[in-house]
Design an enzyme around this catalytic site. Structure first.
Site, PDB file in Angstrom:
ATOM      1  N   ASP A  74     -15.537   0.936   8.895  1.00  0.00           N
ATOM      2  CA  ASP A  74     -15.746   0.915   7.438  1.00  0.00           C
ATOM      3  C   ASP A  74     -16.065  -0.492   6.952  1.00  0.00           C
ATOM      4  O   ASP A  74     -15.481  -0.981   5.979  1.00  0.00           O
ATOM      5  CB  ASP A  74     -14.517   1.464   6.717  1.00  0.00           C
ATOM      6  CG  ASP A  74     -14.834   1.879   5.274  1.00  0.00           C
ATOM      7  OD1 ASP A  74     -16.024   2.103   4.972  1.00  0.00           O
ATOM      8  OD2 ASP A  74     -13.897   1.996   4.468  1.00  0.00           O
ATOM      9  N   LYS A 128       0.858  -1.178   0.000  1.00  0.00           N
ATOM     10  CA  LYS A 128       0.000   0.000   0.000  1.00  0.00           C
ATOM     11  C   LYS A 128       0.897   1.231   0.000  1.00  0.00           C
ATOM     12  O   LYS A 128       1.733   1.398   0.892  1.00  0.00           O
ATOM     13  CB  LYS A 128      -0.922   0.009   1.222  1.00  0.00           C
ATOM     14  CG  LYS A 128      -2.086  -0.955   1.109  1.00  0.00           C
ATOM     15  CD  LYS A 128      -3.154  -0.670   2.156  1.00  0.00           C
ATOM     16  CE  LYS A 128      -4.412  -1.478   1.902  1.00  0.00           C
ATOM     17  NZ  LYS A 128      -5.497  -1.120   2.844  1.00  0.00           N
TER      18      LYS A 128
END
Length: 592
Positions: free
Chosen positions: A163, A65
């Site tokens: 989330d 990432k």
């Protein structure tokens, strides 16, 4: 192959040995001379994600990432940086869980932050929905069971995910040929997660989460609670059941859609599942489920591991201790702190009627005498020292058998052996009681009176001495315990659980921390006697991972061989014999 790490490039792959990107001219790099980017997996507001190989681990796949936020302003960049670092911290904190990605590295190179994590081979539930169509009730129940067990661990670490949505839930690919057994879901993307204090809040005006899945408190003020994750879980279930993104309904109805969500389903769901999703989707967070355990209780109403009021089988005139049904795994324990016996009895009666278990109500058991004693249950968070709840604080514990080490018991059912490793190192009293009863031949000929495999595998429970006599009515089997021939009373076994990091077990208290001996598949534990303590003889095999029972029941060993035999046990099957084959010398009785 190698791909470009320029976040503004479309990252075309290049053959090994290529030094510059053919598209943008940026030098191609292997991060830390170890992590080789292979291709872009996509991007978002904070950066891009790449499939990569770990050269130091035989080119094992991993995920890079890259932090490349598309934000303007110092405060926005500061917040984005904080969230990126936060994800690394959460993965480090939670990544030992097999259904949460493991953090492999977090570093800065060429003025960019990078996070490297475990690659999960599978597809997210949004893609699964697009490819296979809407989920049926069976798949939703399986998903809830699996995901709730992950959230239980997350929330126990005081972390709120914030989330939860289909894109952040990945079904592992099944490449082993073992079918659904390995298709466990994995919860990813902890970039929005937050450590829970009393209330989790972001800066005023900041909304963390995804539109359609985020509850009102996150949308309006950035607040988050365990109940906030549960709302997002409910919205995820709706999306998978209906095929409709909740944001599409929210744009025209705001939170009004949660009152009519069933109208959008392509096929109806059961009344029970409908009530669960209704409660998950309450607009006011205080009206929702407040914990994972509450959802699991409603999802699995048959999960009750109590021993019912006991009638003596050796000395009919012997005094009996009052027993009651354990009606909940966690929520009722809090109620019982301030409840009177009358309230507990009413709740018990309602639960009994609901679960249709016969022989429970005390009015049908004339030997069970009423008591004026108020029953209370305390749940504690253990510390390194367990002195306040040590064995010395339990009256009569010095008279109980104790296993000082480990032992092996071979239990034969329908001619097939089940090998159990009994752990007296971490549960000396519970293990000692079991081994003592095995040596006395108590379990020989007893039946498994309760086997639950539907709607999902749960337990096989047995060990009631009353079941030895085939003439014992079914309504009474499950009510009994071991009666000591010397005293004419049932043996008392305190709840015994050793928390991780503690030097000794804690007695007579349920726990919220992680125990050393957990309810993984194949665990052997004692059923509930008088709340919160264990029964004297009834035990159960865990037919699946049952982490939501941890801290409430005393695990004392594991099946190390013959779990295929356990999986075939049917209600009514009998134990041919149980023998101690190793470690008998570790059993110490009161006289020793």
């Amino acid at each position: 192959m190698l791909c470009c790490l320029n976040p503004a490039c479309h990252n075309p792959p290049a053959p090994d040995g290529t030094k510059f990107c053919s598209n943008c001219g940026v030098p191609l790099v292997v991060l830390r001379n170890r992590y080789r980017p292979l291709k872009s997996l996509g991007g978002g507001g904070f950066g891009k994600t790449y499939l990569a190989e770990d050269i130091d681990k035989l080119n094992k796949k991993c995920v890079i990432k890259q932090f490349a936020p598309q934000v303007q302003g110092t405060l926005a960049l500061q917040k984005a940086t904080e969230l990126f670092e936060q994800e690394a911290r959460r993965l480090e904190q939670l990544g030992e869980h097999p259904q949460i990605p493991t953090l492999l590295a977090y570093f800065k190179e060429d003025n960019r932050l990078y996070l490297v994590q475990q690659f999960i081979d599978g597809q997210n539930l949004l893609k699964e929905l697009e490819q296979q169509g809407t989920f049926n009730e069976r798949k939703i129940r399986d998903l809830l069971q699996d995901l709730l067990s992950i959230l239980q661990v997350v929330h126990q670490q005081n972390v709120i995910h914030r989330d939860i949505k289909p894109e952040n839930i990945i079904h592992r690919g099944d490449t082993s040929g073992k079918g659904e057994a390995l298709r466990k879901v994995v919860l990813i993307d902890f970039g929005a997660s937050k450590q829970l204090t009393k209330t989790v809040m972001t800066a005023k005006g900041t909304m963390i989460g995804s539109f359609g899945y985020a509850p009102l408190e996150q949308m309006q003020g950035g607040e988050a609670y365990p109940a906030s994750d549960l709302y997002s879980l409910g919205a995820t279930c709706f999306h998978l059941l209906s095929g409709i993104h909740p944001w599409e309904l929210w744009k025209t109805q705001a939170y009004g859609w949660i009152k009519s969500w069933k109208q959008h389903l392509q096929q109806p769901v059961s009344r029970e599942l409908g009530k669960i999703i209704d409660k998950l989707l309450q607009e006011d967070y205080q009206q929702r489920y407040q914990s994972v355990e509450e959802v699991l209780k409603d999802l699995n109403p048959q999960l009750i591991l109590s021993i019912q009021p006991v009638k003596p089988i050796v000395t009919p005139s012997a005094p009996q201790r009052q027993r009651k049904v354990f009606t909940s795994l966690t929520n009722l324990q809090k109620v019982l702190i301030v409840a009177t016996f009358i309230v507990a009895a009413i709740i018990t009666d309602i639960w009994v009627k609901y679960t249709n278990i016969s022989g429970v109500s005390t009015e049908n058991n004339p030997i069970s005498q009423p008591t004026n004693t108020t029953t209370t249950t305390e749940t504690i968070t253990p510390t390194k020292s367990a002195s306040n709840n040590s064995s010395e604080s339990i009256a009569g514990i010095e008279n109980l058998p104790r296993l000082e080490g480990k032992a092996t018991v071979v239990m034969t059912v329908k001619g097939s052996p089940i090998t159990i490793e009994v752990d007296g190192l971490n549960a000396p009293i519970t293990a000692g009681n079991f081994v003592d009863l095995v040596q006395r031949g108590v379990y020989d000929g007893l039946s498994f009176h309760r086997v639950v495999r539907d709607p999902q595998p749960f337990v096989a429970q047995g060990g009631d001495p009353q079941s030895k006599d085939p003439r014992t009515p079914d309504s009474r089997v499950g009510n009994g315990g071991y009666i000591d021939e010397k005293t004419g009373t049932e043996r008392f076994i305190p709840l015994e659980i050793k928390p991780k990091g503690s030097d000794a077990p804690i007695y007579g208290k349920t726990l919220i921390d992680t125990p050393v001996l957990n309810h993984k598949q194949g665990a052997v534990a004692m059923a509930r006697g008088q709340q919160p303590d264990s029964g004297s003889s009834q035990f159960y095999f865990a037919l699946a991972d049952l982490g939501f029972l941890d801290g409430n029941y005393a695990v004392f060993g594991y099946v190390i061989k013959g779990f295929d035999v356990v999986n075939k046990i049917k209600q009514g099957d009998r134990i041919d014999s149980a023998k101690v084959t190793k470690g008998a010398e570790n059993l110490k009785n009161a006289s020793q």
